[in-house]
Design a protein around this motif. Structure first.
Motif, PDB file in Angstrom:
ATOM      1  N   TYR A 165       7.148  16.091 -11.148  1.00  0.00           N
ATOM      2  CA  TYR A 165       5.693  16.063 -11.258  1.00  0.00           C
ATOM      3  C   TYR A 165       5.190  16.984 -12.359  1.00  0.00           C
ATOM      4  CZ  TYR A 165       6.435  20.235  -8.398  1.00  0.00           C
ATOM      5  OH  TYR A 165       6.888  21.438  -7.917  1.00  0.00           O
ATOM      6  N   ALA A 166       5.988  17.967 -12.742  1.00  0.00           N
ATOM      7  CA  ALA A 166       5.544  18.936 -13.745  1.00  0.00           C
ATOM      8  C   ALA A 166       5.330  18.292 -15.104  1.00  0.00           C
ATOM      9  CB  ALA A 166       6.563  20.068 -13.860  1.00  0.00           C
ATOM     10  N   SER A 167       5.995  17.184 -15.357  1.00  0.00           N
ATOM     11  CA  SER A 167       5.849  16.505 -16.648  1.00  0.00           C
ATOM     12  C   SER A 167       4.787  15.405 -16.611  1.00  0.00           C
ATOM     13  CB  SER A 167       7.194  15.896 -17.080  1.00  0.00           C
ATOM     14  OG  SER A 167       7.607  14.902 -16.152  1.00  0.00           O
ATOM     15  N   LYS A 168       4.086  15.296 -15.494  1.00  0.00           N
ATOM     16  CA  LYS A 168       3.066  14.265 -15.340  1.00  0.00           C
ATOM     17  C   LYS A 168       1.708  14.937 -15.189  1.00  0.00           C
ATOM     18  CE  LYS A 168       6.400  11.143 -13.151  1.00  0.00           C
ATOM     19  NZ  LYS A 168       6.759  10.386 -11.932  1.00  0.00           N
ATOM     20  N   ALA A 169       1.069  15.175 -16.311  1.00  0.00           N
ATOM     21  CA  ALA A 169      -0.191  15.923 -16.290  1.00  0.00           C
ATOM     22  C   ALA A 169      -1.260  15.251 -15.449  1.00  0.00           C
ATOM     23  CB  ALA A 169      -0.690  16.117 -17.723  1.00  0.00           C
ATOM     24  N   TRP A 170      -1.212  13.933 -15.342  1.00  0.00           N
ATOM     25  CA  TRP A 170      -2.226  13.197 -14.586  1.00  0.00           C
ATOM     26  C   TRP A 170      -2.024  13.311 -13.083  1.00  0.00           C
ATOM     27  CZ3 TRP A 170      -0.204   9.639 -11.273  1.00  0.00           C
ATOM     28  CH2 TRP A 170       1.118   9.240 -11.519  1.00  0.00           C
ATOM     29  N   LEU A 171      -0.782  13.609 -12.643  1.00  0.00           N
ATOM     30  CA  LEU A 171      -0.469  13.559 -11.220  1.00  0.00           C
ATOM     31  C   LEU A 171      -0.992  14.770 -10.451  1.00  0.00           C
ATOM     32  CD1 LEU A 171       0.886  12.229  -8.817  1.00  0.00           C
ATOM     33  CD2 LEU A 171       3.068  13.231  -9.551  1.00  0.00           C
ATOM     34  N   LEU A 172      -0.935  15.943 -11.051  1.00  0.00           N
ATOM     35  CA  LEU A 172      -1.361  17.142 -10.340  1.00  0.00           C
ATOM     36  C   LEU A 172      -2.841  17.091  -9.946  1.00  0.00           C
ATOM     37  CD1 LEU A 172       0.624  19.899 -12.280  1.00  0.00           C
ATOM     38  CD2 LEU A 172       1.265  18.636 -10.216  1.00  0.00           C
ATOM     39  N   PRO A 173      -3.747  16.626 -10.813  1.00  0.00           N
ATOM     40  CA  PRO A 173      -5.138  16.471 -10.375  1.00  0.00           C
ATOM     41  C   PRO A 173      -5.288  15.453  -9.239  1.00  0.00           C
ATOM     42  CG  PRO A 173      -5.027  16.514 -12.763  1.00  0.00           C
ATOM     43  CD  PRO A 173      -3.613  16.416 -12.276  1.00  0.00           C
ATOM     44  N   VAL A 174      -4.461  14.420  -9.248  1.00  0.00           N
ATOM     45  CA  VAL A 174      -4.517  13.439  -8.158  1.00  0.00           C
ATOM     46  C   VAL A 174      -4.121  14.106  -6.839  1.00  0.00           C
ATOM     47  CG1 VAL A 174      -3.519  11.313  -7.234  1.00  0.00           C
ATOM     48  CG2 VAL A 174      -4.115  11.464  -9.660  1.00  0.00           C
ATOM     49  N   ALA A 175      -3.060  14.904  -6.868  1.00  0.00           N
ATOM     50  CA  ALA A 175      -2.660  15.639  -5.664  1.00  0.00           C
ATOM     51  C   ALA A 175      -3.777  16.578  -5.213  1.00  0.00           C
ATOM     52  CB  ALA A 175      -1.376  16.424  -5.927  1.00  0.00           C
TER      53      ALA A 175
END
Length: 208
Positions: A165-175
């Motif tokens: 997930y660290a390489s997916k900048a879009w995913l952390l805001p979704v979480a």
């Protein structure tokens, strides 16, 4: 108890409305109390999942909202060959919980629920509860931690350990959105739990 004409008419209207609800998404997805008042069978399923897997009610609902918007037949977007020819879908994720074929099969084998369907809400929320319980056991993520639970749900247990997930900048805001919704649902549920526990008919007659 004798029913007055008003009560009889009201009862018939409510019965018709309940029948019409069916499997359509809830009318108030941002209000968990409204969801449970509209779909009391979902509340029953949520409590069963809570008891079976030890998960808080708000987290599975926040995850399913993010994954499918509570749509029974939700599927991932189609893939296209040469940009015009439909060629399967992005993944096999389907149903309320957007569970993929492989992990759904693992759930069925693990629980013995071979008849379970991703399009059945009771089965879908049980699946999310099972997944959260496994996440807690495998990766030590607290069951009330909606942020960490969602990252596991999206990336898989191995992916979470490897920090994909660290390489997916879009995913952390979704979480972060899942956590915020879980917190909102928790506050809402705390305010209506006592009323919900009276049961539908208890609330109905008190309202009349």
């Amino acid at each position: 108890m004798l029913l007055t004409p008003l009560k009889t008419t009201t009862l018939l209207l409510l019965t018709s409305l309940l029948a019409a609800c069916g499997t359509s998404p809830p009318r108030t997805p941002d209000d968990i109390c409204g969801i449970f008042r509209e779909k009391d069978d979902w509340y029953d399923a949520a409590k069963v999942t809570q008891k079976r897997w030890g998960v808080p009610i708000q987290v599975p609902f926040a995850i399913m909202y993010q994954e499918s918007g509570f749509r029974q037949n939700a599927k991932t977007p189609r893939k296209y060959l040469l940009w015009i020819i439909p060629w399967g879908r992005v993944s096999t994720a389907a149903g309320y919980a957007q569970a993929k074929d492989e992990v759904w099969g693992d759930y069925q084998k693990s629980t013995g629920r071979n008849w379970a369907s991703r399009q059945d809400f009771d089965d879908a929320i049980d699946f999310v509860g099972w997944y959260m319980d496994k996440t807690a056991s495998i990766n030590g993520v607290y069951k009330y931690d909606a942020y960490g639970q969602y990252l596991n749900y999206h990336e898989g247990w191995g992916g979470y350990r490897n920090r994909t997930y660290a390489s997916k900048a879009w995913l952390l805001p979704v979480a972060g959105k899942v956590k915020a919704r879980s917190d909102l649902y928790a506050r809402q549920y705390a305010g209506c739990k006592a009323d919900l526990e009276r049961g539908f008919w208890g609330r109905f007659w008190r309202w009349l």
